[in-house]
Design a protein around this motif. Sequence first.
Motif, PDB file in Angstrom:
ATOM      1  N   PRO A  52      -4.593 -71.611 -24.214  1.00  0.00           N
ATOM      2  CA  PRO A  52      -5.773 -72.353 -24.069  1.00  0.00           C
ATOM      3  C   PRO A  52      -6.519 -72.042 -22.860  1.00  0.00           C
ATOM      4  CG  PRO A  52      -4.104 -74.112 -23.693  1.00  0.00           C
ATOM      5  CD  PRO A  52      -3.362 -72.632 -23.975  1.00  0.00           C
ATOM      6  N   THR A  53      -7.934 -72.032 -22.890  1.00  0.00           N
ATOM      7  CA  THR A  53      -8.715 -72.119 -21.756  1.00  0.00           C
ATOM      8  C   THR A  53      -8.534 -73.378 -20.896  1.00  0.00           C
ATOM      9  OG1 THR A  53     -10.678 -72.939 -22.730  1.00  0.00           O
ATOM     10  CG2 THR A  53     -10.153 -70.367 -23.061  1.00  0.00           C
ATOM     11  N   LEU A  54      -8.985 -73.413 -19.660  1.00  0.00           N
ATOM     12  CA  LEU A  54      -8.934 -74.558 -19.043  1.00  0.00           C
ATOM     13  C   LEU A  54      -9.998 -75.862 -19.678  1.00  0.00           C
ATOM     14  CD1 LEU A  54      -9.241 -73.159 -15.475  1.00  0.00           C
ATOM     15  CD2 LEU A  54      -7.043 -74.482 -16.350  1.00  0.00           C
ATOM     16  N   ASP A  55     -11.143 -75.509 -20.180  1.00  0.00           N
ATOM     17  CA  ASP A  55     -11.859 -76.446 -20.844  1.00  0.00           C
ATOM     18  C   ASP A  55     -11.102 -77.084 -21.956  1.00  0.00           C
ATOM     19  OD1 ASP A  55     -12.586 -73.825 -21.903  1.00  0.00           O
ATOM     20  OD2 ASP A  55     -14.166 -74.816 -22.905  1.00  0.00           O
ATOM     21  N   GLU A  56     -10.391 -76.279 -22.625  1.00  0.00           N
ATOM     22  CA  GLU A  56      -9.595 -76.477 -23.765  1.00  0.00           C
ATOM     23  C   GLU A  56      -8.635 -77.420 -23.496  1.00  0.00           C
ATOM     24  OE1 GLU A  56     -10.447 -72.859 -26.915  1.00  0.00           O
ATOM     25  OE2 GLU A  56      -8.625 -72.702 -25.452  1.00  0.00           O
ATOM     26  N   ALA A  57      -8.049 -77.128 -22.290  1.00  0.00           N
ATOM     27  CA  ALA A  57      -6.689 -78.231 -21.921  1.00  0.00           C
ATOM     28  C   ALA A  57      -7.488 -79.415 -21.354  1.00  0.00           C
ATOM     29  CB  ALA A  57      -6.172 -77.187 -20.676  1.00  0.00           C
ATOM     30  N   ALA A  58      -8.435 -79.188 -20.816  1.00  0.00           N
ATOM     31  CA  ALA A  58      -8.952 -80.691 -20.141  1.00  0.00           C
ATOM     32  C   ALA A  58      -9.393 -81.489 -21.575  1.00  0.00           C
ATOM     33  CB  ALA A  58     -10.182 -80.338 -19.238  1.00  0.00           C
ATOM     34  N   ARG A  59     -10.157 -80.662 -22.506  1.00  0.00           N
ATOM     35  CA  ARG A  59     -10.608 -81.688 -23.468  1.00  0.00           C
ATOM     36  C   ARG A  59      -9.530 -82.153 -24.264  1.00  0.00           C
ATOM     37  NH1 ARG A  59     -13.350 -77.652 -25.369  1.00  0.00           N
ATOM     38  NH2 ARG A  59     -15.060 -78.090 -24.271  1.00  0.00           N
ATOM     39  N   ALA A  60      -8.178 -81.572 -24.533  1.00  0.00           N
ATOM     40  CA  ALA A  60      -6.987 -82.173 -24.984  1.00  0.00           C
ATOM     41  C   ALA A  60      -6.572 -83.152 -24.313  1.00  0.00           C
ATOM     42  CB  ALA A  60      -6.059 -80.878 -25.195  1.00  0.00           C
ATOM     43  N   ALA A  61      -6.654 -83.326 -22.924  1.00  0.00           N
ATOM     44  CA  ALA A  61      -6.306 -84.439 -22.295  1.00  0.00           C
ATOM     45  C   ALA A  61      -7.210 -85.662 -22.365  1.00  0.00           C
ATOM     46  CB  ALA A  61      -6.117 -84.031 -20.491  1.00  0.00           C
ATOM     47  N   VAL A  62      -8.395 -85.374 -22.421  1.00  0.00           N
ATOM     48  CA  VAL A  62      -9.270 -86.419 -22.560  1.00  0.00           C
ATOM     49  C   VAL A  62      -9.316 -87.101 -24.087  1.00  0.00           C
ATOM     50  CG1 VAL A  62     -11.812 -86.781 -22.886  1.00  0.00           C
ATOM     51  CG2 VAL A  62     -11.289 -85.481 -20.881  1.00  0.00           C
ATOM     52  N   GLU A  63      -8.996 -85.959 -24.972  1.00  0.00           N
ATOM     53  CA  GLU A  63      -8.941 -86.661 -26.518  1.00  0.00           C
ATOM     54  C   GLU A  63      -7.782 -87.603 -26.341  1.00  0.00           C
ATOM     55  OE1 GLU A  63      -9.149 -83.064 -28.725  1.00  0.00           O
ATOM     56  OE2 GLU A  63     -11.328 -83.056 -28.676  1.00  0.00           O
ATOM     57  N   ALA A  64      -6.747 -87.120 -25.635  1.00  0.00           N
ATOM     58  CA  ALA A  64      -5.203 -88.052 -25.857  1.00  0.00           C
ATOM     59  C   ALA A  64      -5.497 -89.290 -25.010  1.00  0.00           C
ATOM     60  CB  ALA A  64      -4.101 -87.082 -25.189  1.00  0.00           C
ATOM     61  N   GLY A  65      -6.588 -89.484 -24.215  1.00  0.00           N
ATOM     62  CA  GLY A  65      -6.991 -90.898 -23.814  1.00  0.00           C
ATOM     63  C   GLY A  65      -7.090 -90.658 -22.100  1.00  0.00           C
ATOM     64  N   ALA A  66      -6.838 -89.681 -21.575  1.00  0.00           N
ATOM     65  CA  ALA A  66      -7.062 -89.542 -20.074  1.00  0.00           C
ATOM     66  C   ALA A  66      -8.209 -89.717 -19.543  1.00  0.00           C
ATOM     67  CB  ALA A  66      -6.501 -88.116 -19.533  1.00  0.00           C
ATOM     68  N   ARG A  67      -8.282 -90.482 -18.302  1.00  0.00           N
ATOM     69  CA  ARG A  67      -9.678 -90.713 -17.770  1.00  0.00           C
ATOM     70  C   ARG A  67      -9.516 -90.497 -16.098  1.00  0.00           C
ATOM     71  NH1 ARG A  67     -10.836 -90.044 -21.651  1.00  0.00           N
ATOM     72  NH2 ARG A  67     -12.107 -91.724 -23.174  1.00  0.00           N
ATOM     73  N   ASN A  68      -8.282 -90.287 -15.769  1.00  0.00           N
ATOM     74  CA  ASN A  68      -7.951 -89.606 -14.382  1.00  0.00           C
ATOM     75  C   ASN A  68      -7.409 -88.286 -14.637  1.00  0.00           C
ATOM     76  OD1 ASN A  68      -9.377 -90.986 -12.271  1.00  0.00           O
ATOM     77  ND2 ASN A  68      -7.558 -92.853 -12.734  1.00  0.00           N
ATOM     78  N   ILE A  69      -8.011 -87.141 -14.311  1.00  0.00           N
ATOM     79  CA  ILE A  69      -7.157 -85.966 -14.538  1.00  0.00           C
ATOM     80  C   ILE A  69      -7.195 -85.267 -13.164  1.00  0.00           C
ATOM     81  CG2 ILE A  69      -7.292 -83.448 -15.769  1.00  0.00           C
ATOM     82  CD1 ILE A  69      -8.803 -84.688 -17.962  1.00  0.00           C
ATOM     83  N   VAL A  70      -5.964 -84.566 -12.897  1.00  0.00           N
ATOM     84  CA  VAL A  70      -5.569 -83.828 -11.722  1.00  0.00           C
ATOM     85  C   VAL A  70      -5.390 -82.309 -12.156  1.00  0.00           C
ATOM     86  CG1 VAL A  70      -3.995 -83.327  -9.723  1.00  0.00           C
ATOM     87  CG2 VAL A  70      -4.514 -85.854 -10.440  1.00  0.00           C
ATOM     88  N   MET A  71      -6.168 -81.434 -11.562  1.00  0.00           N
ATOM     89  CA  MET A  71      -6.096 -79.998 -11.952  1.00  0.00           C
ATOM     90  C   MET A  71      -5.197 -79.217 -10.922  1.00  0.00           C
ATOM     91  SD  MET A  71      -8.791 -76.956 -12.337  1.00  0.00           S
ATOM     92  CE  MET A  71      -9.547 -77.574 -13.788  1.00  0.00           C
ATOM     93  N   VAL A  72      -4.157 -78.936 -11.265  1.00  0.00           N
ATOM     94  CA  VAL A  72      -3.209 -78.184 -10.368  1.00  0.00           C
ATOM     95  C   VAL A  72      -3.167 -76.844 -10.543  1.00  0.00           C
ATOM     96  CG1 VAL A  72      -0.905 -78.103  -9.425  1.00  0.00           C
ATOM     97  CG2 VAL A  72      -1.760 -80.337 -10.457  1.00  0.00           C
ATOM     98  N   PRO A  73      -3.447 -75.954  -9.400  1.00  0.00           N
ATOM     99  CA  PRO A  73      -3.486 -74.673  -9.638  1.00  0.00           C
ATOM    100  C   PRO A  73      -1.865 -74.007  -9.468  1.00  0.00           C
ATOM    101  CG  PRO A  73      -4.259 -75.175  -7.276  1.00  0.00           C
ATOM    102  CD  PRO A  73      -4.069 -76.288  -8.239  1.00  0.00           C
TER     103      PRO A  73
END
Length: 198
Positions: A52-73
């Motif tokens: 998945p792309t990064l926006d797809e990965a973030a979207r999946a986290a948000v849909e799972a209920g995340a409201r704090n997200i840490v992007m780790v390179p």
Amino acid sequence: MNAPLDDYAVVLAAHGSRDPASQAQFEQLVAEVRALEPGRIITHGFLEFNTPTLDEAARAAVEAGARNIVMVPGVLLAATHAKNDLPSELNALRREFPEVTFHYGAAMDLHPLLLEVCRERLIEAETSAGKEVRRDRTLLLVVGRGTTDPDANGDIHKLARFLEEGWGMGRVWCATAARHGPTCQRAWRAPPRWASSA
């Protein structure tokens, strides 16, 4: 209202590669990270070449209920991708999800654990040689990918210096696999000063 800071999801961010083995290795790393934190939302995405792309990965986290997200390179050194590309992706995600708080982790850089991994690999190589290997008569070639970022290129040379001075190697040379520095072939052409008497 923001969620507590310790209640965060993780998006592991990789560059991506045309080589299927590279994608498989990163996905294996993601699986190992998930196993360490089975109760945490952990997704992964790529800048290019893979899904998945990064926006797809973030979207999946948000849909799972995340409201704090840490992007780790998922990159070793802080070069162009960690300094420019991933922060740009993060800013786009902040605009897309204003209700979510995004944080950005640091690249691994020259972490002491990286030096420990290098030490382990050197010992493995010495052990598998089948005979005594004198470090003071060993040439170690440290190969980085190569980048347009001078800081990251300098860090590869700094790593080589740590290895040379810290472990008594005869010589440590640097080369790059891709660009912006001496290639492996160029670095290998000039033998160390003591090689002719070995």
